[in-house]
Design a protein around this motif. Structure first.
Motif: not given
Lengths: 62, 240
Positions: A53-58, B104-110, B198-203, B205-209
């Motif tokens: 999960f942590r991998h997938g959610a980045g 805030a939750v995903s892009v900034a930490p990335w 893999f990073r695009w997949l993660v990005g 999927s989070q945007a989709g969520l």
């Protein structure tokens, strides 16, 4: 959507008046507990089980 | 407020179910495969350290995906209710706010701590990464707030074009941060191409969520509006 004209400050004031501190603290504590478990828990069993999960959610804290 | 929280949790639960399913069917196999590749390439077997079985990991991770959706949905509902009057976009407000949440939750930490491709190792311990992560979430929130505030302010006085320009400034600053930030990952577990994929997949999927949360939330929110339970006057709204 709603056609009201109140401001962000009004919304905060209303929320402050309607929700007592204990309820707010309880809600905050629950959210913090869930967030902590999902993101930062270092206990090996829980940590490893949430690995994918942590991998997938980045989330970097893995 | 309570209605918004209810809409948020419902939206989060539905989006979380979809996301959990995605974690189960896509993320887990991909992570497993990439770690397999990594452990054969080098001698730092990331998967050797696991204390639980792969099935448990997949199941709990999928459950984690559902809970993640609920957590984001609940936070989204409450925060949306509080900040709604300040948001631009009319009918599209939930999408604007979901974008801010994603930022805030995903892009900034990335920008400083990019999503870890399986097989790579973090350079710093979690005692440094956890505060850094939380700090970057705060930074992301500030960036989103400045951007939105700048847009509403400028588009009111100088027109929409100027508003968009001002709104882009904090985002560009965040982008620069990602360029000047030192690397935080090491290891050649996966090739550059796989890592990027893999990073695009993660990005995505989070945007989709977040998008899913916004769509479902908007649907439920309008339902409340039509029934009149989400009355604009605070006195008519019960505290439950």
């Amino acid at each position: 959507m709603s056609t009201n004209t109140d401001t962000v400050a009004d919304r905060f004031a209303t929320a402050g008046a309607q929700i007592d501190p204990i309820t707010a603290l309880t809600a905050l504590a629950l959210v913090a507990a869930l967030g902590f478990t999902l993101l930062f828990m270092q206990e090996p069993l829980a940590h490893d089980a949430l690995h994918d999960f942590r991998h997938g959610a980045g989330i970097i804290c893995h | 407020m309570i209605d918004r929280l209810r809409s948020g949790v419902t939206a989060g639960a539905l989006a979380g179910l979809a996301y959990g399913l995605f974690t189960w069917l896509v993320v887990s196999p991909v992570v497993r495969h990439l770690e397999h590749l990594a452990s054969h390439g080098g001698d730092h077997g990331h998967d050797v350290a696991h204390t639980v079985g792969e099935t448990t990991t997949a199941v709990v991770s999928a459950g984690g995906g559902v809970l993640w959706g609920i957590l984001l949905g609940a936070a989204f509902g409450v925060a949306y209710h509080l900040f709604e009057p300040g948001l631009p976009g009319g009918e599209l407000k939930p999408y604007v706010f979901a974008g801010a949440g994603f930022l805030a939750v995903s892009v900034a930490p990335w920008t400083v701590l990019p999503p870890a491709t399986p097989g790579t190792e973090p350079l710093y311990g979690s005692t440094l990464r956890v505060p850094l992560y939380l700090g970057l979430v705060v930074v992301g929130g500030l960036v989103a707030a400045t951007s939105i505030f700048g847009y509403t302010r400028m588009s009111r006085t100088r027109g929409r074009g100027m508003g968009v320009f001002v709104a882009l400034l904090p985002l560009v600053a965040l982008g620069l941060l990602s360029i000047i930030a030192p690397p935080t990952l090491t290891g050649d577990g996966a090739s550059a191409g796989l890592s990027a994929a893999f990073r695009w997949l993660v990005g995505f999927s989070q945007a989709g969520l977040w998008a899913l949360i916004a769509v479902v939330f908007r649907r439920f929110d309008r339902e409340f509006d039509r029934r009149g339970t989400n009355s604009p006057t605070p006195t008519a709204r019960g505290t439950d």
